[in-house]
Design an enzyme around this catalytic site. Structure first.
Site, PDB file in Angstrom:
ATOM      1  N   SER A 195     -21.977  36.882 -26.271  1.00  0.00           N
ATOM      2  CA  SER A 195     -20.962  37.923 -26.144  1.00  0.00           C
ATOM      3  C   SER A 195     -21.103  38.939 -27.264  1.00  0.00           C
ATOM      4  O   SER A 195     -21.528  38.601 -28.380  1.00  0.00           O
ATOM      5  CB  SER A 195     -19.581  37.267 -26.233  1.00  0.00           C
ATOM      6  OG  SER A 195     -18.586  38.215 -26.514  1.00  0.00           O
TER       7      SER A 195
ATOM      8  N   TYR B 286     -13.140  31.159 -30.184  1.00  0.00           N
ATOM      9  CA  TYR B 286     -14.014  31.370 -29.024  1.00  0.00           C
ATOM     10  C   TYR B 286     -15.287  32.111 -29.467  1.00  0.00           C
ATOM     11  O   TYR B 286     -16.405  31.702 -29.182  1.00  0.00           O
ATOM     12  CB  TYR B 286     -13.277  32.181 -27.938  1.00  0.00           C
ATOM     13  CG  TYR B 286     -14.210  32.947 -27.040  1.00  0.00           C
ATOM     14  CD1 TYR B 286     -14.909  32.293 -26.032  1.00  0.00           C
ATOM     15  CD2 TYR B 286     -14.443  34.319 -27.231  1.00  0.00           C
ATOM     16  CE1 TYR B 286     -15.814  32.983 -25.230  1.00  0.00           C
ATOM     17  CE2 TYR B 286     -15.333  35.007 -26.437  1.00  0.00           C
ATOM     18  CZ  TYR B 286     -16.018  34.340 -25.442  1.00  0.00           C
ATOM     19  OH  TYR B 286     -16.914  35.023 -24.674  1.00  0.00           O
TER      20      TYR B 286
ATOM     21  N   LYS C 278     -19.711  31.200 -29.956  1.00  0.00           N
ATOM     22  CA  LYS C 278     -20.886  31.970 -29.521  1.00  0.00           C
ATOM     23  C   LYS C 278     -21.841  32.181 -30.705  1.00  0.00           C
ATOM     24  O   LYS C 278     -23.057  32.030 -30.586  1.00  0.00           O
ATOM     25  CB  LYS C 278     -20.462  33.316 -28.923  1.00  0.00           C
ATOM     26  CG  LYS C 278     -19.601  33.212 -27.672  1.00  0.00           C
ATOM     27  CD  LYS C 278     -20.341  32.577 -26.501  1.00  0.00           C
ATOM     28  CE  LYS C 278     -19.497  32.454 -25.250  1.00  0.00           C
ATOM     29  NZ  LYS C 278     -20.110  31.602 -24.223  1.00  0.00           N
TER      30      LYS C 278
ATOM     31  N   GLY D 288     -18.075  29.839 -11.703  1.00  0.00           N
ATOM     32  CA  GLY D 288     -17.193  30.783 -12.395  1.00  0.00           C
ATOM     33  C   GLY D 288     -17.477  32.229 -12.010  1.00  0.00           C
ATOM     34  O   GLY D 288     -18.275  32.503 -11.105  1.00  0.00           O
TER      35      GLY D 288
ATOM     36  N   ASN E 226     -12.081  25.742 -14.489  1.00  0.00           N
ATOM     37  CA  ASN E 226     -11.548  27.103 -14.358  1.00  0.00           C
ATOM     38  C   ASN E 226     -12.235  27.818 -13.194  1.00  0.00           C
ATOM     39  O   ASN E 226     -12.579  28.990 -13.282  1.00  0.00           O
ATOM     40  CB  ASN E 226     -11.744  27.864 -15.681  1.00  0.00           C
ATOM     41  CG  ASN E 226     -10.990  29.177 -15.711  1.00  0.00           C
ATOM     42  OD1 ASN E 226      -9.986  29.340 -15.026  1.00  0.00           O
ATOM     43  ND2 ASN E 226     -11.487  30.136 -16.471  1.00  0.00           N
TER      44      ASN E 226
END
Ligand code: UFG
Length: 336
Positions: free
Chosen positions: A125, A150, A154, A11, A36
């Site tokens: 993040s 999302y 985390k 990635g 991805n």
């Protein structure tokens, strides 16, 4: 030499980290399901470094396949990037996000335990600081909520790792909280190349610059910021990659859990970034001002002191470097 398992190593951030690992003499082992990412990233890593990393096309949720990776290779530490990462998509299909991001981490941790591997660097993040902390964000602030499924994955994985360390005090988990990585490797061979229409700012700008999209829409210019557009802490992806090497070095003879911000410590507005892109690449990007995007915070950036003190890391690339390298990659990609 240290064998490092890099999940999601094909990635955007993963591939840049694999390059820096090879350059520093580590032996990275890449696991990626290519959901991805493209397999030619492995070729590109080889072109850049002269060395081909061992690659497994494997989903981290596949325990048997992960056991094979660990039994084929003596793995000393793990950097775990593999995850779904589109904020908007996570709101539409939350179960997929929770299943994928959490299951893959649990499976990986279970297999690590079976094989006695105790060093874990996690791709977290800034979103874990949630909507209510004042910026600059500092690691000792409460980081227990987020604003999208999302982001919640985390938060939850940070929690899982923290609980695991409580039960296994000889384990070391480093939670790297990234701000906004942009830019590309100087070769122009690696970069942020999302499938479909990009959600994030720099990939979108790049497609507009390449003429593949008509114009950028700036989401709101009436925020309580100096020019009315949102401010973020953009950092060069190569700086971010090097931060992972520093975290590995730090983890080598440490135990426990440590959250560390990786950012520059500076806020840059959307408008400033657009102007920096124009200046760095000698163009005039077409843009319009549109309505605000749901869920965007007006401004946040990192307190970058802890990374400096603990890891001896700080970002060195300028915003111009980020814009120039982003365009170098996007230009090449658009010519294919
Ligand atoms: N923006 C635009 N137009 C676009 C795309 C983005 O104006 O077409 C603006 C956004 O409104 C925002 C800024 O550009 O102000 C940055 O947006 P990004 O989508 O690039 O990044 P975010 O800060 O929204 O997202 C990042 C990470 C996520 C993380 C989130 C919250 O990509 O992983 O921060 O911390 F969850």
């Amino acid at each position: 030499m240290m064998n490092v398992l890099v999940t999601g190593g094909a990635g955007y951030i993963g591939s840049h980290t694999v390059v820096e690992l090879i350059n520093a003499g580590y032996e990275p082992i890449v696991v990626d399901d290519l959901s991805n990412a493209k397999e030619d990233v492995i070729d590109r890593i080889e072109i850049i470094t002269g060395k081909r990393p061992v690659f497994y096309k494997v989903d981290c949720k596949d325990k048997e396949a992960m056991r094979k990776v660990f039994s084929d290779n003596k793995i000393d530490s793990v950097i775990h990037f593999a995850a779904y990462k589109a904020v908007g998509e996570s709101v539409r299909i939350p179960l997929e996000y929770y299943r994928n991001n959490i299951d893959s981490t649990l499976t990986l941790m279970e297999v690590m335990e079976e094989f006695g591997c105790k060093k874990f660097v996690f791709s977290s993040s800034a979103t874990v600081y949630g909507p209510n902390n004042p910026y600059p964000y500092k690691e000792d602030m409460k980081a227990i909520e987020s604003s999208s499924p999302y982001g919640w994955t985390k938060v939850m994985i940070e929690r899982i790792l923290t609980d695991y360390v409580t039960a296994h005090p000889d384990y070391c988990a480093i939670l790297l909280r990234y701000f906004n990585p942009i830019g590309s490797h100087e070769s122009g061979l690696l970069g942020d190349d999302p499938n479909g229409i990009p959600n994030n700012l720099m990939p979108y700008i790049s497609r507009v610059a390449a003429g593949q999209l008509e114009k950028l829409t700036i989401y709101g210019d009436d925020y309580p910021t100096p020019d009315g557009t949102c401010q973020r802490d953009y950092l060069h992806v190569v700086d971010l990659a090097i931060g992972h090497l520093k975290a590995l070095e730090y983890a080598e003879n440490k135990e426990g859990v440590e959250a560390i911000n990786l950012g520059t410590g500076n806020g840059v507005s959307v408008m400033e970034l657009v102007h920096a892109f124009d200046k760095a690449n000698d163009m005039e990007l077409p843009y319009v001002i549109g309505p605000r995007r749901d869920g965007d915070l007006p401004a946040f950036w990192a307190d970058a002191e802890k990374a400096k003190t603990l890891l001896g890391w700080e970002a060195t690339h300028s915003v111009e470097d980020m814009c120039r390298s982003a365009w170098k990659f996007a230009k090449k990609a658009s010519e294919k």
